[in-house]
Write a protein that holds these residues in place. Structure first.
Motif, mmCIF file in Angstrom:
data_model
loop_
_atom_site.group_PDB
_atom_site.id
_atom_site.type_symbol
_atom_site.label_atom_id
_atom_site.label_comp_id
_atom_site.label_asym_id
_atom_site.label_seq_id
_atom_site.Cartn_x
_atom_site.Cartn_y
_atom_site.Cartn_z
ATOM 1 N N GLY A 178 -32.824 -58.410 28.970
ATOM 2 C CA GLY A 178 -31.478 -57.092 28.932
ATOM 3 C C GLY A 178 -32.247 -56.443 30.774
ATOM 4 O O GLY A 178 -32.842 -57.110 31.260
ATOM 5 N N LYS A 179 -31.470 -55.901 31.267
ATOM 6 C CA LYS A 179 -31.307 -55.306 32.132
ATOM 7 C C LYS A 179 -32.780 -54.487 32.514
ATOM 8 O O LYS A 179 -33.880 -53.750 31.538
ATOM 9 C CB LYS A 179 -30.072 -53.721 32.600
ATOM 10 N N GLY A 180 -33.283 -54.315 34.218
ATOM 11 C CA GLY A 180 -34.702 -54.057 34.145
ATOM 12 C C GLY A 180 -35.401 -54.805 34.076
ATOM 13 O O GLY A 180 -36.512 -54.625 34.030
ATOM 14 N N ILE A 181 -35.425 -56.373 33.799
ATOM 15 C CA ILE A 181 -36.160 -57.652 33.502
ATOM 16 C C ILE A 181 -36.446 -58.341 33.894
ATOM 17 O O ILE A 181 -35.507 -58.760 34.780
ATOM 18 C CB ILE A 181 -36.185 -57.963 31.714
ATOM 19 N N VAL A 182 -38.045 -59.074 35.426
ATOM 20 C CA VAL A 182 -37.988 -59.796 35.820
ATOM 21 C C VAL A 182 -38.710 -60.470 35.052
ATOM 22 O O VAL A 182 -39.908 -60.269 34.750
ATOM 23 C CB VAL A 182 -37.924 -60.073 37.394
ATOM 24 N N ILE A 183 -38.069 -62.224 35.094
ATOM 25 C CA ILE A 183 -39.447 -63.141 34.248
ATOM 26 C C ILE A 183 -39.561 -64.175 35.287
ATOM 27 O O ILE A 183 -38.875 -64.753 36.140
ATOM 28 C CB ILE A 183 -38.680 -63.719 33.203
ATOM 29 N N LEU A 184 -40.157 -65.152 34.697
ATOM 30 C CA LEU A 184 -40.591 -66.769 35.303
ATOM 31 C C LEU A 184 -40.540 -67.309 33.829
ATOM 32 O O LEU A 184 -41.110 -66.967 33.024
ATOM 33 C CB LEU A 184 -42.423 -66.476 35.566
ATOM 34 N N GLU A 185 -39.645 -68.000 34.196
ATOM 35 C CA GLU A 185 -38.683 -68.862 33.064
ATOM 36 C C GLU A 185 -39.247 -70.570 32.852
ATOM 37 O O GLU A 185 -39.555 -71.132 34.567
ATOM 38 C CB GLU A 185 -37.540 -68.884 32.879
ATOM 39 N N THR A 186 -40.019 -70.919 32.213
ATOM 40 C CA THR A 186 -40.758 -72.420 32.483
ATOM 41 C C THR A 186 -39.294 -72.718 31.237
ATOM 42 O O THR A 186 -39.601 -72.572 29.490
ATOM 43 C CB THR A 186 -42.156 -72.829 32.140
ATOM 44 N N GLN A 187 -38.852 -74.172 31.877
ATOM 45 C CA GLN A 187 -37.525 -74.915 30.741
ATOM 46 C C GLN A 187 -37.072 -75.587 31.156
ATOM 47 O O GLN A 187 -38.468 -77.004 31.890
ATOM 48 C CB GLN A 187 -36.426 -73.985 30.717
ATOM 49 N N GLN A 188 -36.971 -76.848 29.541
ATOM 50 C CA GLN A 188 -36.743 -77.913 29.506
ATOM 51 C C GLN A 188 -35.331 -78.198 31.411
ATOM 52 O O GLN A 188 -35.048 -77.142 31.455
ATOM 53 C CB GLN A 188 -35.632 -79.399 28.496
ATOM 54 N N SER A 189 -35.893 -79.299 31.879
ATOM 55 C CA SER A 189 -34.722 -79.423 33.100
ATOM 56 C C SER A 189 -33.306 -79.214 32.417
ATOM 57 O O SER A 189 -32.680 -80.866 32.957
ATOM 58 C CB SER A 189 -35.221 -80.687 33.606
ATOM 59 N N SER A 190 -32.873 -78.615 32.571
ATOM 60 C CA SER A 190 -31.841 -78.313 31.818
ATOM 61 C C SER A 190 -30.409 -77.802 32.494
ATOM 62 O O SER A 190 -30.811 -75.997 32.250
ATOM 63 C CB SER A 190 -31.353 -78.137 30.592
ATOM 64 N N ASP A 191 -29.236 -77.279 32.101
ATOM 65 C CA ASP A 191 -28.367 -76.433 32.523
ATOM 66 C C ASP A 191 -27.440 -75.848 31.996
ATOM 67 O O ASP A 191 -26.399 -75.919 31.981
ATOM 68 C CB ASP A 191 -27.549 -76.469 34.084
ATOM 69 N N ILE A 192 -27.185 -76.083 30.264
ATOM 70 C CA ILE A 192 -26.284 -76.024 28.924
ATOM 71 C C ILE A 192 -26.850 -74.669 28.624
ATOM 72 O O ILE A 192 -27.942 -74.202 28.314
ATOM 73 C CB ILE A 192 -26.346 -76.694 28.282
ATOM 74 N N THR A 193 -25.911 -73.700 28.725
ATOM 75 C CA THR A 193 -25.921 -72.638 28.233
ATOM 76 C C THR A 193 -24.424 -72.134 27.430
ATOM 77 O O THR A 193 -23.508 -72.468 27.686
ATOM 78 C CB THR A 193 -25.649 -71.684 29.496
ATOM 79 N N TYR A 194 -24.770 -71.838 26.039
ATOM 80 C CA TYR A 194 -23.546 -71.325 25.056
ATOM 81 C C TYR A 194 -24.093 -69.832 25.100
ATOM 82 O O TYR A 194 -24.610 -69.195 24.243
ATOM 83 C CB TYR A 194 -24.018 -71.965 23.672
ATOM 84 N N ARG A 195 -22.764 -69.502 25.807
ATOM 85 C CA ARG A 195 -22.525 -68.319 25.504
ATOM 86 C C ARG A 195 -21.806 -67.691 23.999
ATOM 87 O O ARG A 195 -20.787 -67.833 23.882
ATOM 88 C CB ARG A 195 -21.538 -67.706 26.967
ATOM 89 N N VAL A 196 -22.824 -66.695 23.507
ATOM 90 C CA VAL A 196 -22.043 -66.137 22.152
ATOM 91 C C VAL A 196 -21.305 -64.119 22.826
ATOM 92 O O VAL A 196 -19.963 -64.649 22.080
ATOM 93 C CB VAL A 196 -22.958 -65.298 21.418
ATOM 94 N N TYR A 197 -21.841 -63.882 23.712
ATOM 95 C CA TYR A 197 -21.171 -62.729 24.185
ATOM 96 C C TYR A 197 -21.498 -61.961 25.927
ATOM 97 O O TYR A 197 -22.517 -62.270 25.708
ATOM 98 C CB TYR A 197 -21.715 -61.151 23.377
ATOM 99 N N ASP A 198 -20.751 -61.021 25.748
ATOM 100 C CA ASP A 198 -20.914 -60.957 27.449
ATOM 101 C C ASP A 198 -20.141 -59.529 28.059
ATOM 102 O O ASP A 198 -19.868 -59.204 28.924
ATOM 103 C CB ASP A 198 -19.977 -62.399 28.026
ATOM 104 N N TYR A 199 -20.316 -59.061 27.112
ATOM 105 C CA TYR A 199 -20.268 -57.497 27.036
ATOM 106 C C TYR A 199 -18.615 -57.256 27.736
ATOM 107 O O TYR A 199 -18.498 -56.236 28.090
ATOM 108 C CB TYR A 199 -21.314 -57.038 27.721
#
Length: 318
Positions: A178-199
């Motif tokens: 959500g808006k206003g959040i900064v995170i550090l993300e640890t993930q598998q090395s993948s660049d796949i994103t399936y968008r469900v909703y984009d406002y």
């Protein structure tokens, strides 16, 4: 034998939801007005990090992985890709509601080596900031109906977060930062994103971003399952280590350093992101200054190292 940590330069990604906090909070020189992501430890072809020190200076982590597998205990004949990717994300606006596939679906449908299980450590959050994590549908039919009808308030599960919170996001989990959040993300090395909703957002040319509803319906776990994390704390000299998650793809820790600690390596390699403070890292009588915003790998060829200072770090390994 390679006897230095591998320091890495972030790769920045422009995003419609990005902002300026990678500059204001981490002092990075960012290239875009809407800089959404820093890929800080990456061997992914879409943004490999550049090495900034030592014998491999100016090579990418992807090149080091391919040509110097001994640094990671990778067998010489292995075709495996580098397994992990570390990012810092600045959500100046809401990210799209999305979901990622598991390994099998990624390989069979998307032609990617890995699916995408990830986790988030919240670095900062504005008051009342919230994430979307999971959904309320009890059956796949209900999930598809709510998506098709756009009943997002009924479908999506929201939680408020603050700095220091940790969230584990297995593949198949509908989610959004959500808006206003900064995170550090640890993930598998993948660049796949399936968008469900984009406002229903549009870009500068007035175009909406592509949605991937069929794939999202295929890969979403139903009903939503909240993972139980077996977290634990350990104090070793001047280091307090909190195990945040230990799962199939990665183990992630929060390290709080207040003094000195001597460590031995028993992992294939160790990824370290300094998120607060500064310290001195000593390896074989060589000393390296590390500070907030630095990211490095301790390779398998280093058997022992020391840390001295006052700092917070997010540390991960496979």
């Amino acid at each position: 034998m390679y006897q230095e940590p591998i320091f890495l330069q972030p790769v920045f990604q422009e995003r419609i939801w990005g902002g300026q906090k990678l500059n204001t909070e981490f002092s990075y020189t960012i290239p875009y007005e809407k800089t959404g992501e820093a890929w800080v430890i990456s061997a992914h072809p879409n943004g490999p990090s550049k090495i900034t020190n030592g014998p491999l200076k100016n090579q990418t982590l992807l090149e080091a992985w391919k040509n110097h597998g001994e640094l990671f205990r990778k067998p010489a004949d292995s075709e495996e890709e580098y397994p992990l990717l570390i990012k810092i994300l600045d959500a100046n606006d809401n990210l799209s509601v999305q979901v990622h596939p598991d390994d099998q679906y990624a390989r069979e449908v998307a032609n990617e080596a890995y699916g995408k299980t990830e986790c988030w450590y919240v670095l900062s959050a504005e008051p009342d900031a919230e994430l979307i994590i999971g959904h309320h549908a009890q059956t796949r039919e209900e999930l598809e109906k709510l998506i098709d009808e756009g009943q997002w308030d009924k479908l999506l599960r929201k939680v408020k977060v603050k700095a220091g919170d940790f969230v584990y996001v297995p593949s198949g989990t509908i989610h959004a930062i959500g808006k206003g959040i900064v995170i550090l993300e640890t993930q598998q090395s993948s660049d796949i994103t399936y968008r469900v909703y984009d406002y229903d957002r549009t870009d500068a040319q007035g175009n909406t971003r592509e949605l991937h509803l069929k794939e999202a319906k295929d890969v979403t776990t139903v009903p939503h399952e909240t993972p139980r994390l077996n977290q634990s704390d350990e104090i070793d000299q001047g280091l307090t280590s909190k195990k945040l998650v230990e799962e199939k793809y990665f183990t992630v820790y929060h390290w709080g350093l207040d003094g000195k600690v001597a460590k031995t390596m028993d992992q294939d390699f160790l990824q370290v992101s300094v998120i607060e403070g500064e310290a001195k890292l000593t390896v074989h009588q060589q000393q390296f200054d590390v500070k907030k915003g630095d990211h490095f790998i301790i390779p398998a060829t280093i058997s022992a190292y020391q840390l001295d200072g006052a700092a917070e770090m997010i540390v991960s390994h496979t």
